[in-house]
Design a protein around this motif. Structure first.
Motif, mmCIF file in Angstrom:
data_model
loop_
_atom_site.group_PDB
_atom_site.id
_atom_site.type_symbol
_atom_site.label_atom_id
_atom_site.label_comp_id
_atom_site.label_asym_id
_atom_site.label_seq_id
_atom_site.Cartn_x
_atom_site.Cartn_y
_atom_site.Cartn_z
ATOM 1 N N ASN A 196 24.911 0.558 -29.880
ATOM 2 C CA ASN A 196 24.171 1.399 -29.771
ATOM 3 C C ASN A 196 23.601 1.525 -28.353
ATOM 4 O O ASN A 196 22.541 0.939 -27.726
ATOM 5 N N ALA B 227 22.618 11.276 -30.092
ATOM 6 C CA ALA B 227 22.307 10.403 -31.311
ATOM 7 C C ALA B 227 23.410 9.408 -31.540
ATOM 8 O O ALA B 227 24.709 9.688 -30.872
ATOM 9 N N TYR B 228 23.238 8.247 -32.129
ATOM 10 C CA TYR B 228 24.303 7.222 -32.179
ATOM 11 C C TYR B 228 24.206 6.712 -33.736
ATOM 12 O O TYR B 228 22.818 6.660 -34.259
ATOM 13 N N ARG B 229 25.164 6.537 -34.466
ATOM 14 C CA ARG B 229 25.306 6.059 -35.701
ATOM 15 C C ARG B 229 26.518 4.988 -35.722
ATOM 16 O O ARG B 229 27.301 5.271 -35.087
ATOM 17 N N TYR B 230 26.423 4.014 -36.731
ATOM 18 C CA TYR B 230 27.461 3.283 -36.973
ATOM 19 C C TYR B 230 27.903 3.529 -38.524
ATOM 20 O O TYR B 230 26.981 2.996 -39.359
ATOM 21 N N GLU B 231 29.152 3.861 -38.852
ATOM 22 C CA GLU B 231 29.250 4.375 -40.155
ATOM 23 C C GLU B 231 30.888 4.014 -40.391
ATOM 24 O O GLU B 231 31.727 4.444 -39.519
ATOM 25 N N ASN C 64 31.639 3.509 -34.321
ATOM 26 C CA ASN C 64 30.491 3.960 -33.588
ATOM 27 C C ASN C 64 30.842 5.488 -33.387
ATOM 28 O O ASN C 64 31.897 5.731 -33.131
#
Length: 135
Positions: free
Chosen positions: A83, A117-121, A125
């Motif tokens: 992130n 925005a950042y997310r790990y899903e 990444n």
């Protein structure tokens, strides 16, 4: 929404920039808006190309969607989870000699874009950024 899948390699940067420029042309935005978008896309793509895949091989999917007054760009890669938004912004009041190395590119992206925005899903990444145009 349009998508482009390319290898995460800096040699593919022009292809990525051309893809985003085509979507940005839809917006009645000025040259500064489009230049800031280009700089932000370049920064995120190059970071993914240089750091996401230690083996040097992997892909990134870039998605772009436009509305009458904005553009949203999403980068999705399955590289090393990271992130970039958790790093503290650099102290720009310090001279270049006094500053820590790195972090200025993400700082610029955060300044140029309206939202990031950042997310790990699901093993990916996902970095999303948007910019609104107001004429």
């Amino acid at each position: 929404m349009h998508e482009l899948k390319v290898s995460a390699n800096v040699e593919r940067l022009e292809e990525v920039l051309d893809f985003i420029a085509a979507d940005a042309e839809i917006l009645p935005a000025d040259a500064k808006f489009k230049n800031n978008l280009k700089i932000a896309v370049e920064e995120i793509f190059v970071n993914i190309a240089l750091y996401a895949y230690p083996s040097g091989e992997g892909d990134v999917v870039i998605s772009a969607s436009t509305a009458p007054d904005n553009i949203t760009v999403e980068f999705r890669d399955s590289g090393t989870p990271y992130n970039p938004l958790i790093k503290t912004d650099p102290d720009t009041t310090l001279s270049i000699d006094e500053r820590e190395i790195g972090g200025l590119g993400i700082f610029m992206v955060k300044q140029m874009m309206d939202s990031v925005a950042y997310r790990y899903e699901d093993g990916f990444n996902i970095f999303t950024m948007s910019k609104h145009w107001s004429g």
